[in-house]
Design a protein around this motif. Structure first.
Motif, PDB file in Angstrom:
ATOM      1  N   ASP A   1       0.846  -1.188   0.000  1.00 51.11           N
ATOM      2  CA  ASP A   1       0.000   0.000   0.000  1.00 51.11           C
ATOM      3  C   ASP A   1       0.886   1.245   0.000  1.00 51.11           C
ATOM      4  O   ASP A   1       1.548   1.548   1.000  1.00 51.11           O
ATOM      5  CB  ASP A   1      -0.923  -0.020   1.212  1.00 51.11           C
TER       6      ASP A   1
ATOM      7  N   SER B   1       0.123   4.399   0.097  1.00 50.86           N
ATOM      8  CA  SER B   1      -0.287   5.480   1.002  1.00 50.86           C
ATOM      9  C   SER B   1       0.277   5.272   2.405  1.00 50.86           C
ATOM     10  O   SER B   1       0.606   6.229   3.096  1.00 50.86           O
ATOM     11  CB  SER B   1      -1.807   5.602   1.058  1.00 50.86           C
TER      12      SER B   1
ATOM     13  N   GLN C   1       3.846   6.449   2.240  1.00 51.72           N
ATOM     14  CA  GLN C   1       3.917   7.906   2.170  1.00 51.72           C
ATOM     15  C   GLN C   1       3.636   8.536   3.527  1.00 51.72           C
ATOM     16  O   GLN C   1       4.303   9.488   3.925  1.00 51.72           O
ATOM     17  CB  GLN C   1       2.923   8.439   1.134  1.00 51.72           C
ATOM     18  N   ARG C   2       2.639   8.022   4.256  1.00 55.39           N
ATOM     19  CA  ARG C   2       2.340   8.569   5.581  1.00 55.39           C
ATOM     20  C   ARG C   2       3.487   8.336   6.552  1.00 55.39           C
ATOM     21  O   ARG C   2       3.759   9.162   7.405  1.00 55.39           O
ATOM     22  CB  ARG C   2       1.060   7.971   6.133  1.00 55.39           C
TER      23      ARG C   2
ATOM     24  N   GLY D   1      -1.087  16.094   5.246  1.00 51.08           N
ATOM     25  CA  GLY D   1      -2.460  15.604   5.149  1.00 51.08           C
ATOM     26  C   GLY D   1      -3.209  15.565   6.453  1.00 51.08           C
ATOM     27  O   GLY D   1      -4.344  15.115   6.493  1.00 51.08           O
TER      28      GLY D   1
END
Length: 66
Positions: free
Chosen positions: A46, A48, A51-52, A59
């Motif tokens: 995944d 995302s 990235q987090r 975000g």
């Protein structure tokens, strides 16, 4: 140098060495945990999640004022 003073100096040296070894073992343990976490993160497909983890501050807030 008398024997009592020499004994104290040697004892202090041993205590310092033991303390250094304990700190090094803790640092190695922390590095292993971080490595395991990184390996788990890299195996995640995944994008995302990756990235987090890389930029956790992005975000989190949305400016609704135009």
């Amino acid at each position: 140098m008398d024997i009592a003073l020499m004994s104290m100096v040697l004892s202090q040296g041993q205590v310092q060495q033991q303390a250094s070894m304990s700190v090094m073992k803790m640092a190695m343990g922390d590095a292993k945990h971080q490595g395991d976490a990184l390996q788990k993160l890299m195996s995640t497909s995944d994008a995302s999640v990756i990235q987090r983890a890389a930029q956790p501050h992005l975000g989190g807030n949305i400016d609704l004022k135009g």
